[in-house]
Design an enzyme around this catalytic site. Structure first.
Site, mmCIF file in Angstrom:
data_model
loop_
_atom_site.group_PDB
_atom_site.id
_atom_site.type_symbol
_atom_site.label_atom_id
_atom_site.label_comp_id
_atom_site.label_asym_id
_atom_site.label_seq_id
_atom_site.Cartn_x
_atom_site.Cartn_y
_atom_site.Cartn_z
ATOM 1 N N ARG A 1 19.347 24.759 3.729
ATOM 2 C CA ARG A 1 19.387 23.271 4.536
ATOM 3 C C ARG A 1 18.339 22.642 4.386
ATOM 4 O O ARG A 1 18.267 21.475 4.499
ATOM 5 C CB ARG A 1 19.774 23.804 6.005
ATOM 6 C CG ARG A 1 21.046 24.739 6.157
ATOM 7 C CD ARG A 1 21.923 24.113 5.471
ATOM 8 N NE ARG A 1 22.361 24.766 4.407
ATOM 9 C CZ ARG A 1 23.320 24.395 3.526
ATOM 10 N NH1 ARG A 1 24.064 23.209 3.683
ATOM 11 N NH2 ARG A 1 23.553 25.223 2.518
ATOM 12 N N ASP B 1 39.228 23.236 -1.452
ATOM 13 C CA ASP B 1 37.541 23.381 -0.970
ATOM 14 C C ASP B 1 37.210 24.346 -0.450
ATOM 15 O O ASP B 1 38.060 25.048 0.445
ATOM 16 C CB ASP B 1 37.599 22.150 -0.336
ATOM 17 C CG ASP B 1 35.933 21.696 -0.120
ATOM 18 O OD1 ASP B 1 35.239 22.097 -1.084
ATOM 19 O OD2 ASP B 1 35.900 20.629 0.549
ATOM 20 N N GLU B 2 36.032 24.570 -0.517
ATOM 21 C CA GLU B 2 35.682 25.851 0.422
ATOM 22 C C GLU B 2 36.342 27.332 0.169
ATOM 23 O O GLU B 2 36.774 28.009 1.228
ATOM 24 C CB GLU B 2 35.455 25.550 1.886
ATOM 25 C CG GLU B 2 34.383 24.298 2.008
ATOM 26 C CD GLU B 2 32.888 24.655 1.877
ATOM 27 O OE1 GLU B 2 32.548 25.535 1.432
ATOM 28 O OE2 GLU B 2 32.188 23.697 2.285
ATOM 29 N N GLN C 1 27.851 31.368 -0.088
ATOM 30 C CA GLN C 1 27.937 30.654 1.207
ATOM 31 C C GLN C 1 28.950 31.115 2.244
ATOM 32 O O GLN C 1 29.612 30.654 2.910
ATOM 33 C CB GLN C 1 27.868 29.408 1.123
ATOM 34 C CG GLN C 1 26.618 28.858 0.417
ATOM 35 C CD GLN C 1 26.630 27.273 0.484
ATOM 36 O OE1 GLN C 1 26.572 26.532 1.492
ATOM 37 N NE2 GLN C 1 26.760 26.614 -0.708
ATOM 38 N N LYS D 1 29.212 19.183 -4.850
ATOM 39 C CA LYS D 1 30.504 19.829 -4.986
ATOM 40 C C LYS D 1 31.549 18.476 -4.719
ATOM 41 O O LYS D 1 32.570 18.467 -5.522
ATOM 42 C CB LYS D 1 30.786 21.037 -3.971
ATOM 43 C CG LYS D 1 32.142 21.417 -3.628
ATOM 44 C CD LYS D 1 32.079 22.310 -2.487
ATOM 45 C CE LYS D 1 31.928 21.428 -1.201
ATOM 46 N NZ LYS D 1 32.374 21.844 -0.028
ATOM 47 N N THR D 2 31.359 17.947 -3.703
ATOM 48 C CA THR D 2 32.580 16.826 -3.165
ATOM 49 C C THR D 2 32.636 16.110 -4.339
ATOM 50 O O THR D 2 33.653 15.387 -4.533
ATOM 51 C CB THR D 2 32.064 16.378 -1.728
ATOM 52 O OG1 THR D 2 31.916 17.389 -0.813
ATOM 53 C CG2 THR D 2 33.053 15.400 -1.377
#
Length: 751
Positions: A611, A221-222, A252, A34-35
């Site tokens: 994770r 973002d997010e 998420q 994503k980043t």
């Protein structure tokens, strides 16, 4: 610089980068880069589209995320990066308000009220309005006000939205007075920043137009974590040029309790009908089996954007599932498994993380790690022995046991409040120092201490007498009984009720207390000459450094953290502990009529699973001490949503292995402790449960009956509903309005 998207990005990432005009929703699955996609999109705007850097605004949630983004874009386009606005929502709003605060009636250089300032202002408001904090706990009221601001409701809007709700009348009054106090001090609190920026934009169109012209390209973002105020801020800024790109993953979205509104991302196409949607489903983190498990679990949610994570990695190891007899046994299994992996050279301690649903679960894990001398850290939380509840009660125990540790006694002298002011405490402390006395002994001489008020003298003397009475009456008692007596005589249980924002928080406090009692009982059972001070030594509690966290210099340590705190992180080896009904998902979600409560728990499970990079182990316990009683639980429904072909379910270890899964004893813990033992304060063993009266027994009152609560006074029972663990009672109290509570804790008396 020329950017070769096909070479440096996958197909979907490149597609997302090229979507520069109009509204765009990038659904970025866990571990999908994503980043990287966001940074390349900004570089593409600057380099290929020739967008001026000051026309780009990138919004994030944390300073860490903003810094990472700035650093990465600086590597790609160093000349332009410094002129871009890449910052958090609150930092962006602060810059805007510093330029225009006077339009809203604030001074140009207004102050930001931090947590301490807010607490001081709220106490002043309570005094001014004669508000009793027992009926309206400051923390709870502050949380309600904060939530109102997240929903863009100032005092007037809040009052209008809750018109007719008598239980909120006093809170409306407090909210008004609190905002007046902030303004009188030329201050805004943290929650005001976004709300006031939205207000500025709506009331002053010319200001909004200025920033719309400035920020022609906006990225968020997010996005799944945005609340109502953040959504409206972004909507206003993007409404002119509509070049809005939001990046997030509805699967998420796990911060509903903080005000996050998942419908901001679920309804993006409704709010922006011409939006382009790009899905990033290629995962670069986990093995095939781990992703398959995550996909299967999350597919059971109804309200979500359809997507399936995929990987080019091998299937990898099966996901191990172990069901142990007890929570202690589960912790020992995890600690032993990690130790064996490290000894075999398969990994380091730093490669391992244990994810838990609630902080209370860390106690057993900490004991198991400590016995085996395994370094560990509790991330973004306190180790069990460092939590406030445990420090408070162990301070009382040490004072009763000896009374020579002034730091411990000073901690509890006015907790709960006894009318002893800080000035009087300091005078007593100085008197003790000058006369070679312990602080406890100085309390006995309160009449001789100059400058201490009459009220404080009474408090000091009564505190000293209470400690002596407990010491004398309980000299032959079990340690857990001493703790019960301390809680009863001090009113500590009632104090915790006032400190808790919610019933769940209070139950968490009770869990901490009961785990402390279990430790005391276990220590007495396994020690020939049990001694309270020795118990404290073994757990690192007898020293004066009350703020010690146990951090060492080594970085090679197992990380223990809640699933919420694990978001955004990844580890080669992940252990998910406590995967059982009633804990994960919790009773609140199980009994809730709102299906989104269960869906958020499932999203949290999805976050926990994703994770893991290489190995995932999931465990649960057949029985666990909860709220002072033993609860038996089946494996979580989430566990049952993972196909069996993905699982290694060696549920029944061989008999030779089962010895390793027994709970650690205090004698084991004592091996690394001190050799010298002071004279025993008491010895023996008996299980005493603080929560022993809690259960599912139907109350002896009915709907319509008048009842009395020790804290809220009298009221009328409106509803009684049988829940998963207790009866939930709704009462309309004469003074504080409607309250919901568990019958076992409320202890209502029929009038």
């Amino acid at each position: 610089m020329a950017i070769d998207l096909e070479k440096e990005l996958n197909k979907e990432q490149a597609e997302a980068v090229r979507q520069t005009d109009g509204p765009v929703l990038i659904l970025a699955g866990a571990g999908s880069g994503k980043t990287r996609t966001i940074v390349y999109r900004m570089a593409y705007l600057l380099d290929e589209m020739q967008v001026r850097p000051w026309n780009i605004l990138a919004l994030t949630f944390t300073n860490k995320a903003a810094k990472e983004m700035r650093d990465r874009i600086k590597e790609m386009v160093p000349e332009d990066a410094r002129d871009m606005w890449v910052s958090t929502f609150h930092s962006t709003c602060l810059k805007i308000l510093f330029a225009h605060a006077e339009k809203l009636g604030y001074p140009k250089n207004f102050e930001i009220a931090d947590a301490s300032d807010q607490k001081t202002l709220m106490r002043d408001v309570y005094k001014k309005l004669s508000v009793d904090p027992k009926y309206f706990p400051e923390k709870k009221v502050s949380r309600i006000i904060s939530s109102a601001k997240d929903e863009l409701m100032g005092p007037n809007e809040f009052a209008e939205a809750h018109k007719g709700d008598m239980s909120l009348l006093k809170i409306m009054e407090i909210y008004h007075a609190y905002q007046d106090a902030l303004r009188a001090n030329g201050s805004m609190d943290f929650d005001d920043l976004i709300m006031n920026t939205v207000r500025l934009f709506k009331n002053f169109p010319e200001v909004l137009d200025h920033y719309q012209e400035k920020f022609k390209y906006i990225m968020v973002d997010e996005y799944q974590d945005t609340n109502t105020a953040q959504f409206e801020l972004v909507r206003l800024l993007a409404s002119k040029y509509r070049n809005l790109c939001v990046v997030g993953d509805d699967d998420q979205s796990i911060y509903r309790f903080r005000g996050a509104n998942i419908y901001n991302i679920l309804d993006f196409e409704k709010n922006f009908p011409d939006a382009k949607v790009v899905k990033l489903e290629q995962n670069y983190r986990s093995t095939g089996n781990i992703l398959a498990a995550a996909n299967e679990v999350i597919s059971n949610n109804r309200e979500r954007k359809q997507k399936v994570l995929r990987t080019n990695e091998e299937p990898g190891s099966l996901i191990r599932f172990r069901q142990l007899d007890t929570a202690g046994g589960e912790a020992v299994f995890i600690a032993e498994d990690i130790r064996k992996k490290v000894e075999k050279g398969e990994c380091t301690y730093g490669d391992c993380a244990v994810l838990i649903r609630t902080n209370v679960q860390s106690k057993e894990l900490e004991d198991a790690f400590r016995v085996r001398r395994i370094d560990y850290d509790v991330v973004k939380g306190l180790r069990f022995w460092d939590t406030k509840v445990i420090k408070d009660l162990t301070s009382y125990l040490l004072t009763v046991a000896g009374g020579a540790n002034d730091m411990r006694t000073l901690r509890i002298i006015n907790l709960p409040k006894r009318g002893i002011g800080a000035a009087s405490v300091e005078k007593a402390r100085v008197y003790a120092e000058e006369n070679g006395l312990s602080f406890l002994d100085a309390c006995a001489k309160a009449d001789s201490i100059p400058g201490v008020s009459a009220k404080a003298k009474t408090g000091l003397l009564s505190f000293h007498q209470m400690i002596l009475d407990i010491r004398e009456d309980m000299k032959d008692a079990k340690f857990s009984e001493i703790l019960d007596r301390i809680i009863k005589d001090t009113g500590y249980n009632e104090y915790l009720m006032g400190e808790a924002d919610t019933t769940d928080k209070y139950l968490e406090f009770i869990d901490y207390i009961n785990k402390l009692k279990e430790s005391l009982d276990s220590y007495e059972e396994d020690t020939d000459e049990p001694d309270l001070i020795d118990f404290m030594r073994q757990n690192g509690l007898e020293g004066n450094n009350l703020d010690k966290t146990g951090d060492g210099e080594t970085k090679d340590r197992v990380l223990v953290m809640t699933m919420h705190n694990a978001k955004g992180l990844e580890f080669p080896n992940v252990y998910i502990a406590g995967m059982e009904e009633g804990l994960f998902p919790g009773y609140g979600a199980i009994s809730s009529e709102d299906h989104m409560a269960m869906e958020e728990e499932r999203r949290l499970c999805y976050v926990a699973i994703t994770r893991a990079r290489k190995n995932l182990t999931i465990s649960c316990a057949r029985q666990r001490m909860t709220n002072g009683e033993t609860r038996y639980a089946a494996a979580s429904r989430f566990m049952k949503e993972i196909p069996t072909e993905l699982l290694d379910m060696n549920i029944h270890p061989k008999k030779t292995e089962r010895t390793e899964h027994m709970e650690p004893t205090s004698r084991q813990i004592a091996k690394a402790a001190f050799n010298e033992k002071p004279q025993a304060f008491s010895k023996g063993f008996q299980k005493i449960k603080l929560g022993k009266d809690i259960g599912g027994t139907k109350p002896d009152y009915n709907e319509g009956d008048r009842v009395r609560h020790f804290k809220f006074g009298e009221g009328t029972v409106q509803e009684i509903v049988q829940g998963a663990r207790d009866y939930e009672v709704t009462v309309n109290f004469d003074k504080v309005g409607v309250r919901k509570m568990f019958a076992g804790f409320a202890k209502l008396k029929k009038v």
